[in-house]
Every structure is written in structure tokens, then in C-alpha cells.
Scaffold this active site. Structure first.
Site, PDB file in Angstrom:
ATOM      1  N   HIS A   1      11.010  -8.158   8.849  1.00  0.00           N
ATOM      2  CA  HIS A   1       9.752  -8.823   9.149  1.00  0.00           C
ATOM      3  C   HIS A   1       9.387  -9.823   8.060  1.00  0.00           C
ATOM      4  O   HIS A   1       9.539  -9.550   6.858  1.00  0.00           O
ATOM      5  CB  HIS A   1       8.626  -7.829   9.421  1.00  0.00           C
TER       6      HIS A   1
ATOM      7  N   GLU B   1       4.396  -7.463  11.195  1.00  0.00           N
ATOM      8  CA  GLU B   1       4.784  -6.035  11.204  1.00  0.00           C
ATOM      9  C   GLU B   1       3.719  -5.179  10.533  1.00  0.00           C
ATOM     10  O   GLU B   1       3.420  -4.069  10.970  1.00  0.00           O
ATOM     11  CB  GLU B   1       6.122  -5.851  10.474  1.00  0.00           C
ATOM     12  N   GLU B   2       3.100  -5.734   9.481  1.00  0.00           N
ATOM     13  CA  GLU B   2       2.248  -4.905   8.637  1.00  0.00           C
ATOM     14  C   GLU B   2       0.954  -4.436   9.297  1.00  0.00           C
ATOM     15  O   GLU B   2       0.461  -3.342   9.033  1.00  0.00           O
ATOM     16  CB  GLU B   2       1.912  -5.656   7.336  1.00  0.00           C
TER      17      GLU B   2
ATOM     18  N   ASP C   1       9.348  -5.893   0.529  1.00  0.00           N
ATOM     19  CA  ASP C   1       8.775  -5.602   1.858  1.00  0.00           C
ATOM     20  C   ASP C   1       8.146  -6.858   2.470  1.00  0.00           C
ATOM     21  O   ASP C   1       6.940  -7.052   2.414  1.00  0.00           O
ATOM     22  CB  ASP C   1       7.731  -4.480   1.692  1.00  0.00           C
TER      23      ASP C   1
ATOM     24  N   ASP D   1      14.161  -2.771   6.733  1.00  0.00           N
ATOM     25  CA  ASP D   1      12.746  -2.797   6.327  1.00  0.00           C
ATOM     26  C   ASP D   1      12.418  -1.585   5.459  1.00  0.00           C
ATOM     27  O   ASP D   1      11.426  -0.885   5.667  1.00  0.00           O
ATOM     28  CB  ASP D   1      11.816  -2.813   7.556  1.00  0.00           C
TER      29      ASP D   1
ATOM     30  N   HIS E   1       3.727  -2.538  -1.148  1.00  0.00           N
ATOM     31  CA  HIS E   1       2.339  -2.958  -0.889  1.00  0.00           C
ATOM     32  C   HIS E   1       1.513  -3.100  -2.168  1.00  0.00           C
ATOM     33  O   HIS E   1       0.304  -2.829  -2.173  1.00  0.00           O
ATOM     34  CB  HIS E   1       1.630  -1.973   0.050  1.00  0.00           C
TER      35      HIS E   1
HETATM   36 ZN   LIG Z   1       7.841  -3.540   5.791  1.00  0.00          ZN
END
Ligand SMILES: [Zn+2]
Length: 487
Positions: free
Chosen positions: A313, A359-360, A325, A385, A455
Site C-alpha cells: 500500500h 490501506e491505513e 509501512d 505489508d 506508525h
Molecule cells: Zn501497512
């Protein structure tokens, strides 16, 4: 990993009813439940639904793989390890466009650059497919202890959260270790800020407090809620991520604080001290915006209508630069396509690169892809991912016959120690394809440090070893080439 804002709470109940049916719900590599676009658990494609896209499947053993693809695999691995163009491009994108949250200009500028670069590289059918995405913006935010002493906490609001009133919310903190304790102490929660001080166990288990903590706290009258960052290690780094509300329950602001700050509050309350905190958030959810899935192809030479789709993503959270990510997954699969093109290895079937958007916090890219391409014949869907670290092999969800074939194909990857294939694979963006019985695969990496940076502001290119990126690309290129070329 968006899937984490899945409706885990609802899932828990539904999954138990399905468990009686003897079928196990699928999970992402980090154990997070995979849900269909309608929020119901997803199960391995039943053997009856999945067809075998290959002939003489019994002969597709490791001997066949060595004889037929041994040379190609050696060339792919050597080519993958020879330069670090992909890593340099990943650095360039992260440095130049920054974080890529859905609805942001950063993301669309990065997508423009990707599309232009792939066209310049000469890839086929390069295009952006429009997708409507949610547009959440963080705004100014802070969290501070006001008593027993002034202390500024390290915090990040959670994606989708509402704002506090202008002056913030100041209230006493009720610390709980799980939902059961919250239920037991419901009477104490009214008018307080609930802090879920839940140590990291497995992502799929711990993330529930981030995704549905605001609902459960509001149910018992709390005015706001905080979660201990979903982190397996911390340097006072708060971790953001998605959260959700439930229509019938009042919305309250929801944020994460660093594990160290959660520990301080917990120890103070255990000593019998009353802790008061002021949370200030100015987040907003704007009208949906338009983003794009990035698509590029290597058309099949014999069965171009049959498709192996692979990707990651392209969106990220609005902190750090989304290197692990999931820029890493995007660049490893992009490089895999590049390697096959540069070596002139055109398989029987089409290999399609898809860099999914959103995606998030919505999965709109994956859902749109499954809907828009539902009349095409996909034989395999692959996603990376889970960060980019030393590759070990693959996770696969599909019928046993195909599991055997891909296990045989993976023996070509012994030179880079990536020959393991384990049962159970997939990814958030490809999960909507499971309803169409398309087998699912992901790359398995040595990801013990993934949730150190996941994140956070620290998700930056230096967290990726360029050699690991090249090895992941090599493993993916070999597996996708074989999957798309087998007779
Ligand atoms: Zn991800």
C-alpha cells in the site's frame, strides 16, 4: 496496518459462531483478523471454489522447478543484488513527499511521481485508478499531566478520532489493564479519562484497545480515552493508527501515549495518587477525497488474461515517512517487476503491480480493486505489508495442491535463505479478493523490530537495510515469475 481498525470487537463474536463450523477465520501476518469489505470474517477459499490454474500439477515438484527455473532464479537473484536503485528511489520518495496519509497532497504528489517514473522505465499499462478515500486531518494536539505534577506526555491522536472542545478535556485518569477490568470498574469511569495500559502481546490482540477503546470507554461514561502505544519497544515514541466509533454510542476523543508515559500514570495510581490529565485534540474528518491505486503490468506472453497481482500500500500515516509501512512493500514488488522486465523474463501470464491506496484508514483501494477487476481471472494475489527485513519465505492461504506447488517453487530461494512456506498468508489490501476465492500470499520476514517503528515518527528509510530490500525483491520476483509462468 489499516486492517487493525477492523471491527475486531464484532469479529470476536462472529468468529466464535464460525469456529463452531470448523472453519478458522484468516488473519494478516501480524495476527490481525482479515475482514471482507462488509466487516465479516474471511476464511480460506474452500477447495471446491478454487481452481488449479496449472496442468499436471503432480509433476510440479522441486526437481521440476530446478530443471525449469533454476537458471532464471539464479539470474534474478544476481540481478536483484547488483544495485540499490530501488532503495535510492524509496529514500527519494520518502524525503521528497514525506508521509502519505489518504486525502493528503503528499500522497497524490508521490503517486504522480511514481506513475511518471514507471512510464519512463517503460512498464506496460501504467495507470492510476481513481478511488474515493476518507480525509482525516490531525491538527494541533497535546496531552499533559496537570496533577500530581505538570508533565508533558508523548502522544499521538488516533486516526478517525474527533476533536476535544477548544480548551481540551481535563479529568482524572482511570487506569485499566483490559476490557474486563473496565467492565468491573464501570462505576468509577463516569466523567474520567480511561487509560488502557495494555502491554504489547500480539498485534492482533493488543490493537483491539486502539481500535475499539473509545467505544467501550464511552459506554461507561468516560469523557475521553487513551491507549498505551501499540509498541513492542519504545523510546518514548507514541504510535498512531486507526480507531473507530459505533453509531449508537457517544463519540469521545481517543489518543495514544508512549508506553513510558502510560507506565508513569499506572505506577502513580497504583501508589494511590490521583492523576489528572488534559487532552487537547483538533482533529477533523473532511469530505472524501480522490486518490489512486497505482497499476503497472508485465503482460503475459501466452495467457495475458490470467493475472498474478502483487503489491503493497502506497498510503501511510501522517507521521514519519511510512518507509517500513509500507513504502518497503511497494518498492520490493516494484523492483521485482523491474527485474523481470530488465532480464526479459516474460511469463505465460500477466504480472500486475498494484500499489493500493488508503490501506491505513479505510481499505478503499483494496476494495475498489476487487470490485473493478472482479471479471478478470486472477490466479494469485500477493502483498508485502509487514515491513522489510531479512526475508525468510512466504505465507500462503489457498488449496493444499497449490501450497505444495509454491513450496516446491520456494526451494529455488535457498541461496537467499527464503525457502520457507507456511500455512496462512495474505494482506489487508488483497483480503477483499478472498471472497472471489483467489489464493493469498505474503512475504515472511524477520520482523521482530517492526512494531518498534510501526506508525511512528521513526518510520524512516534508515530503518530498512538496502540488502534486505533487494533480497525481498529477489524472492518476490522468483515466486511471482514461477507462479505466472508454470504450464
Ligand atoms: Zn501497512
Amino acid at each position: 496496518m489499516r486492517l487493525c481498525i477492523v471491527i475486531a470487537f464484532v469479529l470476536g463474536n462472529i468468529a466464535s459462531s464460525y469456529a463452531q463450523s470448523g472453519r478458522t477465520p484468516l488473519t494478516t501476518p501480524s495476527g490481525t483478523p482479515i475482514l471482507s469489505s462488509t466487516g465479516t470474517p474471511v476464511f480460506a477459499p474452500s477447495s471446491s471454489a478454487s481452481t488449479v490454474p496449472y496442468t499436471n500439477i503432480a509433476q510440479l515438484d522441486s526437481g521440476f522447478m530446478q530443471k525449469t527455473y533454476g537458471d532464471a532464479a539464479k539470474r534474478i537473484i544476481a540481478h536483484a543484488l547488483k544495485d540499490s536503485v530501488a532503495y535510492a528511489r524509496l529514500q527519494y520518495m520518502c524525503d521528497t513527499f514525506g508521509s502519505r496519509l489518504s486525502g493528503s497532497q503528499n500522497l497524490e504528489r508521490a503517486i504522480d511521481w511514481l506513475l511518471q517514473t514507471m512510464k519512463t522505465d517503460g512498464h506496460e499499462n501504467v495507470r492510476g485508478e481513481d478511488v474515493k478515500v476518507p480525509a482525516w486531518v490531525r491538527g494541533e494536539e497535546s496531552c499533559a499531566m496537570v496533577s500530581p505534577r505538570p508533565y508533558t506526555m508523548s502522544m499521538l491522536g488516533l486516526g478517525g478520532s474527533i476533536a476535544t472542545p477548544a480548551g481540551g478535556i481535563t479529568a482524572e485518569v482511570l487506569v485499566v489493564r483490559d476490557f474486563a477490568e473496565l467492565t468491573r470498574r464501570a462505576a468509577e469511569a463516569k466523567g474520567k479519562i480511561v487509560l488502557y495500559n495494555v502491554p504489547f502481546t500480539r498485534y492482533g490482540a493488543t490493537v483491539r484497545y486502539r481500535s475499539e477503546g473509545a467505544i467501550r470507554a464511552a459506554e461507561v461514561g468516560a469523557v475521553a480515552s487513551l491507549v498505551r502505544a501499540v509498541a513492542s519497544y519504545s523510546m518514548r515514541t507514541p504510535h498512531t493508527g486507526g480507531m473507530r466509533y459505533q453509531d449508537s454510542i457517544p463519540k469521545i476523543p481517543h489518543a495514544a501515549i508512549s508506553t513510558e508515559d502510560a507506565d508513569i500514570v499506572a505506577r502513580m495510581t497504583e501508589r494511590g495518587e490521583k492523576v489528572k490529565v488534559r487532552l487537547t485534540m483538533s482533529a477533523q474528518t473532511l469530505p472524501d477525497a480522490t486518490s489512486r491505486n497505482v497499476i503497472a503490468e508485465l503482460k503475459g506472453r501466452e495467457k495475458p488474461e490470467e493475472i498474478v497481482v502483487m503489491g503493497g500500500h502506497i498510503d501511510s500515516w501522517d507521521v514519519g515517512t511510512g518507509a517500513l509501512d509500507d513504502a518497503g512493500g511497494c518498492y520490493a514488488t516494484w523492483k521485482a517487476l523491474q527485474i523481470l522486465k530488465e532480464l526479459g523474463l516474460r511469463p505465460r501470464r500477466t504480472i500486475r503491480l498494484a500499489l493500493w491506496t488508503n490501506e491505513e484508514n479505510g481499505l478503499r483501494g483494496g476494495i475498489d480493486y476487487a470490485e473493478r477487476h472482479k471479471n478478470e481471472k486472477h490466479i494469485l494475489a500477493f502483498e508485502s505489508d509487514g515491513g522489510i527485513f531479512k526475508p525468510q519465505g512466504f505465507g500462503f492461504t489457498g488449496i493444499p495442491e497449490l501450497f505444495k506447488v509454491y513450496t516446491a517453487a520456494a526451494t529455488l530461494l535457498h541461496p537467499i535463505q527464503s525457502a520457507e512456506v507456511k500455512v496462512g498468508g495474505g494482506g489487508a489490501d488483497i483480503s477483499p479478493l478472498i471472497a472471489q476465492s483467489i489464493p493469498q500470499m505474503n512475504i515472511e520476514i524477520e520482523g521482530s523490530k517492526y512494531f518498534w517503528f510501526h506508525h511512528t515518527q521513526a518510520d524512516t528509510p534508515d530503518k530498512i537495510d538496502p540488502l534486505d530490500l533487494n533480497k525481498c525483491a529477489a524472492a518476490i520476483a522468483v515466486m511471482m515469475y514461477v507462479a505466472a509462468d508454470l504450464p
